[in-house]
Motif scaffolding. Structure first.
Motif, PDB file in Angstrom:
ATOM      1  N   UNK A  17     -37.220 -50.622 -28.558  1.00  0.00           N
ATOM      2  CA  UNK A  17     -37.853 -50.908 -27.501  1.00  0.00           C
ATOM      3  C   UNK A  17     -37.475 -49.878 -26.445  1.00  0.00           C
ATOM      4  N   UNK A  18     -36.581 -49.076 -26.927  1.00  0.00           N
ATOM      5  CA  UNK A  18     -35.993 -48.544 -25.645  1.00  0.00           C
ATOM      6  C   UNK A  18     -36.651 -46.879 -25.868  1.00  0.00           C
ATOM      7  N   UNK A  19     -36.029 -46.852 -27.219  1.00  0.00           N
ATOM      8  CA  UNK A  19     -36.799 -45.311 -27.723  1.00  0.00           C
ATOM      9  C   UNK A  19     -38.556 -45.044 -26.778  1.00  0.00           C
ATOM     10  N   UNK A  20     -39.210 -46.553 -26.945  1.00  0.00           N
ATOM     11  CA  UNK A  20     -40.952 -46.256 -26.759  1.00  0.00           C
ATOM     12  C   UNK A  20     -40.771 -46.202 -25.665  1.00  0.00           C
ATOM     13  N   UNK A  21     -39.709 -46.645 -24.674  1.00  0.00           N
ATOM     14  CA  UNK A  21     -40.209 -46.692 -22.966  1.00  0.00           C
ATOM     15  C   UNK A  21     -40.196 -45.609 -22.553  1.00  0.00           C
ATOM     16  N   UNK A  22     -39.148 -44.933 -23.439  1.00  0.00           N
ATOM     17  CA  UNK A  22     -38.207 -43.298 -22.798  1.00  0.00           C
ATOM     18  C   UNK A  22     -39.773 -42.543 -23.219  1.00  0.00           C
ATOM     19  N   UNK A  23     -39.857 -42.600 -24.841  1.00  0.00           N
ATOM     20  CA  UNK A  23     -41.316 -41.824 -24.955  1.00  0.00           C
ATOM     21  C   UNK A  23     -42.502 -41.853 -23.761  1.00  0.00           C
ATOM     22  N   UNK A  24     -42.315 -42.601 -23.534  1.00  0.00           N
ATOM     23  CA  UNK A  24     -43.583 -43.183 -22.945  1.00  0.00           C
ATOM     24  C   UNK A  24     -43.755 -42.268 -21.056  1.00  0.00           C
ATOM     25  N   UNK A  26     -41.264 -40.365 -20.317  1.00  0.00           N
ATOM     26  CA  UNK A  26     -40.842 -38.793 -20.121  1.00  0.00           C
ATOM     27  C   UNK A  26     -41.379 -37.780 -21.503  1.00  0.00           C
ATOM     28  N   UNK A  27     -42.540 -38.534 -22.368  1.00  0.00           N
ATOM     29  CA  UNK A  27     -42.717 -37.521 -23.567  1.00  0.00           C
ATOM     30  C   UNK A  27     -41.531 -37.325 -24.573  1.00  0.00           C
ATOM     31  N   UNK A  28     -42.177 -37.202 -25.855  1.00  0.00           N
ATOM     32  CA  UNK A  28     -40.999 -37.090 -26.638  1.00  0.00           C
ATOM     33  C   UNK A  28     -39.647 -35.830 -25.887  1.00  0.00           C
ATOM     34  N   UNK A  29     -40.042 -34.684 -26.096  1.00  0.00           N
ATOM     35  CA  UNK A  29     -39.556 -33.758 -25.881  1.00  0.00           C
ATOM     36  C   UNK A  29     -38.449 -34.007 -24.521  1.00  0.00           C
ATOM     37  N   UNK A  30     -38.993 -34.975 -23.710  1.00  0.00           N
ATOM     38  CA  UNK A  30     -38.369 -35.293 -22.198  1.00  0.00           C
ATOM     39  C   UNK A  30     -37.419 -36.156 -22.650  1.00  0.00           C
ATOM     40  N   UNK A  31     -38.224 -37.295 -23.619  1.00  0.00           N
ATOM     41  CA  UNK A  31     -36.421 -38.325 -23.712  1.00  0.00           C
ATOM     42  C   UNK A  31     -35.549 -37.878 -24.547  1.00  0.00           C
ATOM     43  N   UNK A  32     -34.176 -37.218 -24.211  1.00  0.00           N
ATOM     44  CA  UNK A  32     -33.226 -36.919 -25.101  1.00  0.00           C
ATOM     45  C   UNK A  32     -32.171 -38.190 -25.122  1.00  0.00           C
ATOM     46  N   UNK A  33     -31.472 -38.291 -26.209  1.00  0.00           N
ATOM     47  CA  UNK A  33     -30.982 -39.496 -26.926  1.00  0.00           C
ATOM     48  C   UNK A  33     -30.488 -39.753 -25.857  1.00  0.00           C
ATOM     49  N   UNK A  35     -31.177 -40.304 -22.186  1.00  0.00           N
ATOM     50  CA  UNK A  35     -32.343 -41.633 -21.492  1.00  0.00           C
ATOM     51  C   UNK A  35     -32.623 -42.632 -22.819  1.00  0.00           C
ATOM     52  N   UNK A  36     -32.423 -42.461 -23.568  1.00  0.00           N
ATOM     53  CA  UNK A  36     -32.666 -43.450 -24.955  1.00  0.00           C
ATOM     54  C   UNK A  36     -31.403 -44.460 -24.644  1.00  0.00           C
ATOM     55  N   UNK A  37     -30.195 -43.815 -24.643  1.00  0.00           N
ATOM     56  CA  UNK A  37     -29.202 -45.147 -25.119  1.00  0.00           C
ATOM     57  C   UNK A  37     -29.292 -45.248 -23.467  1.00  0.00           C
ATOM     58  N   UNK A  38     -29.019 -44.899 -22.288  1.00  0.00           N
ATOM     59  CA  UNK A  38     -28.909 -45.624 -20.781  1.00  0.00           C
ATOM     60  C   UNK A  38     -30.112 -46.827 -20.575  1.00  0.00           C
ATOM     61  N   UNK A  39     -31.328 -47.134 -21.271  1.00  0.00           N
ATOM     62  CA  UNK A  39     -32.093 -47.641 -21.715  1.00  0.00           C
ATOM     63  C   UNK A  39     -32.299 -48.644 -22.879  1.00  0.00           C
ATOM     64  N   UNK A  40     -31.589 -48.402 -23.403  1.00  0.00           N
ATOM     65  CA  UNK A  40     -30.986 -49.284 -24.145  1.00  0.00           C
ATOM     66  C   UNK A  40     -29.777 -50.141 -24.172  1.00  0.00           C
ATOM     67  N   UNK A 100     -56.111 -51.717 -26.673  1.00  0.00           N
ATOM     68  CA  UNK A 100     -57.115 -50.912 -25.494  1.00  0.00           C
ATOM     69  C   UNK A 100     -55.358 -51.753 -24.553  1.00  0.00           C
ATOM     70  N   UNK A 101     -54.716 -51.361 -24.755  1.00  0.00           N
ATOM     71  CA  UNK A 101     -52.929 -51.813 -23.904  1.00  0.00           C
ATOM     72  C   UNK A 101     -52.278 -50.599 -23.652  1.00  0.00           C
ATOM     73  N   UNK A 102     -52.814 -50.236 -22.527  1.00  0.00           N
ATOM     74  CA  UNK A 102     -51.998 -48.826 -21.927  1.00  0.00           C
ATOM     75  C   UNK A 102     -50.988 -48.515 -22.634  1.00  0.00           C
ATOM     76  N   UNK A 103     -49.828 -49.238 -22.858  1.00  0.00           N
ATOM     77  CA  UNK A 103     -48.058 -49.033 -22.825  1.00  0.00           C
ATOM     78  C   UNK A 103     -48.118 -48.361 -24.306  1.00  0.00           C
ATOM     79  N   UNK A 104     -49.228 -49.110 -25.424  1.00  0.00           N
ATOM     80  CA  UNK A 104     -49.090 -48.985 -26.169  1.00  0.00           C
ATOM     81  C   UNK A 104     -49.763 -47.711 -26.998  1.00  0.00           C
ATOM     82  N   UNK A 105     -51.009 -47.483 -26.048  1.00  0.00           N
ATOM     83  CA  UNK A 105     -51.814 -46.943 -26.921  1.00  0.00           C
ATOM     84  C   UNK A 105     -51.416 -45.758 -25.841  1.00  0.00           C
TER      85      UNK A 105
END
Length: 196
Positions: A17-24, A26-33, A35-40, A100-105
């Protein structure tokens, strides 16, 4: 499932869930581990306890989505053949809302963009798609007797999958107007005889 297994699964979901939020965000490459750790709300080292890389996290996100789809198709397959088309048409509203969920899209499109650059991610997505298409087509062929089940499956998946792009381009998308149209299209595709 034991208590320890449930806790492990909950922690994995927390990371996904944290990684998904970060990918949305910051993008995949902008979401370093980091950031994912902080969110999680856990350490980077703790995340590596569950996933060896960001690729592994993406694979798990796709797997989680795939498992939900497999469950839905199993429920459909268990129905009597004469109830399946109506059940699928009745699910159109849920499918339109979900697709059509914006986040999931945004998440799905970010993963697809990464798949264009990363053959490993592309292979994961293609395997997921192959599995879901196979389950869908099998229901249309064996339970509904549609001889062009593969083409009908591809069309339905394209229609629903296209909503992800549309909602990001048109945030004011009127879902309530689309639902009866999707239901009508599904009725035709699931009930009309196949063309020779």
């Amino acid at each position: 499932m034991t208590g320890a297994e449930k806790r492990r699964e909950a922690r994995r979901d927390q990371v996904l869930d944290a990684a998904s939020a970060c990918f949305v965000e910051h993008g995949f490459h902008g979401a370093g581990m980091a950031k994912v750790a902080k969110k999680a709300q856990m350490s980077v080292g703790h995340i590596y306890h569950y996933f060896e890389s960001k690729e592994a996290i993406i694979a798990a996100i796709v797997d989680r989505e795939s498992e939900l789809a497999v469950e839905r198709f199993a429920e459909l397959y268990a129905l009597p053949s004469d109830e399946i088309a109506a059940a699928m048409i009745n699910r159109a509203e849920d499918i339109v809302v979900t697709k059509s969920d914006a986040f999931q899209s945004a998440l799905n499109l970010e993963i697809q963009a990464e798949a264009q650059r990363n053959p490993h991610i592309a292979a994961i997505l293609q395997e997921h798609d192959k599995k879901i298409r196979g389950l869908f087509s099998n229901i249309l062929n064996t339970k509904l007797g549609l001889t062009d089940a593969d083409a009908r499956t591809e069309l339905l998946m394209s229609l629903f999958g296209g909503l992800a792009s549309r909602v990001l381009r048109n945030p004011g998308l009127k879902r309530e107007k689309l639902i009866p149209l999707f239901q009508s299209l599904m009725h035709n595709l699931l009930n009309e005889p196949a063309n020779a």
